[in-house]
Design a protein around this motif. Structure first.
Motif, mmCIF file in Angstrom:
data_model
loop_
_atom_site.group_PDB
_atom_site.id
_atom_site.type_symbol
_atom_site.label_atom_id
_atom_site.label_comp_id
_atom_site.label_asym_id
_atom_site.label_seq_id
_atom_site.Cartn_x
_atom_site.Cartn_y
_atom_site.Cartn_z
ATOM 1 N N LEU A 1 0.469 5.585 -14.467
ATOM 2 C CA LEU A 1 -0.374 4.408 -14.282
ATOM 3 C C LEU A 1 0.069 3.602 -13.077
ATOM 4 O O LEU A 1 1.204 3.112 -13.022
ATOM 5 N N LEU A 2 -0.808 3.466 -12.076
ATOM 6 C CA LEU A 2 -0.535 2.537 -10.986
ATOM 7 C C LEU A 2 -0.446 1.131 -11.583
ATOM 8 O O LEU A 2 -1.348 0.696 -12.294
ATOM 9 N N GLY B 1 1.975 6.893 -6.778
ATOM 10 C CA GLY B 1 1.107 7.998 -7.141
ATOM 11 C C GLY B 1 1.775 9.346 -6.952
ATOM 12 O O GLY B 1 1.669 10.244 -7.802
ATOM 13 N N MET B 2 2.497 9.514 -5.844
ATOM 14 C CA MET B 2 3.147 10.785 -5.538
ATOM 15 C C MET B 2 4.212 11.135 -6.573
ATOM 16 O O MET B 2 4.213 12.223 -7.159
ATOM 17 N N VAL C 1 0.839 -1.203 0.000
ATOM 18 C CA VAL C 1 0.000 0.000 0.000
ATOM 19 C C VAL C 1 0.874 1.253 0.000
ATOM 20 O O VAL C 1 0.608 2.227 -0.720
ATOM 21 N N LEU C 2 1.936 1.245 0.802
ATOM 22 C CA LEU C 2 2.856 2.389 0.813
ATOM 23 C C LEU C 2 3.529 2.544 -0.541
ATOM 24 O O LEU C 2 3.785 3.662 -1.004
ATOM 25 N N GLY C 3 3.821 1.415 -1.191
ATOM 26 C CA GLY C 3 4.396 1.480 -2.536
ATOM 27 C C GLY C 3 3.449 2.142 -3.516
ATOM 28 O O GLY C 3 3.864 2.957 -4.356
ATOM 29 N N CYS D 1 5.104 4.238 -15.395
ATOM 30 C CA CYS D 1 4.489 2.979 -14.959
ATOM 31 C C CYS D 1 5.483 2.157 -14.137
ATOM 32 O O CYS D 1 6.662 2.493 -14.073
ATOM 33 N N CYS D 2 4.984 1.097 -13.540
ATOM 34 C CA CYS D 2 5.833 0.211 -12.719
ATOM 35 C C CYS D 2 6.613 1.003 -11.679
ATOM 36 O O CYS D 2 7.742 0.660 -11.329
ATOM 37 N N GLY D 3 6.020 2.100 -11.178
ATOM 38 C CA GLY D 3 6.715 2.958 -10.231
ATOM 39 C C GLY D 3 7.069 2.236 -8.950
ATOM 40 O O GLY D 3 6.284 1.442 -8.420
ATOM 41 N N GLY D 4 8.277 2.487 -8.459
ATOM 42 C CA GLY D 4 8.759 1.783 -7.282
ATOM 43 C C GLY D 4 8.942 0.301 -7.524
ATOM 44 O O GLY D 4 8.975 -0.490 -6.585
ATOM 45 N N GLY D 5 9.065 -0.076 -8.801
ATOM 46 C CA GLY D 5 9.151 -1.487 -9.163
ATOM 47 C C GLY D 5 7.793 -2.113 -9.374
ATOM 48 O O GLY D 5 7.682 -3.287 -9.744
#
Length: 302
Positions: A105-106, A83-84, A76-78, A182-186
């Protein structure tokens, strides 16, 4: 049609090691990243993958400060950090390229909930600490700490990415001419269960996700931008030297730290073996790295 480039931005490139974890510092570095990406986007269809190590660690610390509820899980934090950072990148890119559509894109990525990393955490998150402070925090929160340069830093599980669940949406946006973040934070780690997809407590390495994305998109190039200007041998010693041109076979001979350069090297080796051209270099030199004038270039030679 333009060739396709997947660009991976390190969480430490967007928030430099040792910088205060402030919005202003992140925005300043995102502006630098946006300028580099805007130049690349003139010649390539671009998908951007970003890291979130410092940011997701900060969110975890903020969660601990509110005692009335249990801390939120890492998946959830990811998603929050995705988003941020995606919003900040999209806004700066749109300001530089007002005629180009930019979409954030989440992205959910399937992982194995029994991945070995669940028992041996390697992914750095949050700020760095001196040994005394790290010991206090580790005991208070049951955290695992590992060396990051001369400091210590929290590490969390980092399961390998297996499949990008939202790949069709990424394809559709690229085909429509969007720059896609996309693929943010992996990506958000999820696993398939009898009750459908469920979140997994971990942070996926963004470099490995970027390589997977580049392969699934059949991209032409993978560009990993970080706070180092190239891959170095004997880093931190008097003998340190940069590698500028290499092959997967040559690069595979060397060992690099699992929590920093290791995943980047693994990602470029993987993509180069797949048949693409892969690069690692400094954020400010993005276009020069992609053109082979800076950084490290990895190409498979048959």
């Amino acid at each position: 049609m333009k060739p396709t480039a997947v660009i991976a931005l390190g969480g430490n490139a967007l928030l430099r090691r040792g910088d205060a974890l402030t919005f202003a510092n992140q925005l300043a570095n995102i502006k630098i990243a946006a300028k580099a990406i805007a130049e690349i986007a003139k010649e390539y269809r671009v998908a951007i993958v970003h890291g979130n190590g410092p940011q997701v660690g900060l969110l975890a610390l903020q969660n601990l400060a509110y005692k009335q509820v249990s801390p939120y899980p890492l998946d959830v934090l990811g998603a929050e950090s995705e988003g941020m950072i995606g919003y900040m990148l999209a806004q700066e890119l749109q300001n530089l390229m007002p005629e180009t559509q930019v979409s954030s894109l989440l992205t959910r990525i399937e992982v194995d909930p029994h991945d070995p990393s669940m028992q041996d955490p390697t992914k750095f998150v949050g700020p760095v600490y001196d040994r005394e402070e790290a010991t206090i925090l580790a005991e208070a929160h049951n955290w695992t700490m590992k060396p990051d340069g001369e400091y210590l830093r929290r590490v969390v599980p980092s399961p390998r990415p297996m499949n990008i669940l939202d790949k069709t949406s990424i394809d559709t946006l690229l085909e429509a001419g969007h720059i896609v973040i996309c693929c943010g934070g992996g990506g958000i780690p999820v696993c398939h269960t009898q009750m459908g997809y469920q979140g997994v407590e971990g942070v996926i390495d963004k470099d490995l996700s970027a390589a997977l994305l580049a392969k699934q998109l059949q991209a032409d190039k993978l560009l990993i931008l970080t706070d180092a200007d190239a891959v170095y041998l004997d880093w931190g010693t008097e003998k340190q030297r940069a590698i500028h041109q290499t092959t997967p076979a040559e690069l595979s001979q060397y060992n690099f730290p699992a929590g920093s350069m290791g995943p980047k090297v693994e990602a470029v080796i993987d993509f180069a073996k797949f048949g693409g051209q892969a690069y690692i270099g400094a954020l400010e030199q993005g276009l020069d790295v992609l053109g082979g004038q800076a950084g490290t270039c990895v190409v498979n030679v048959q």
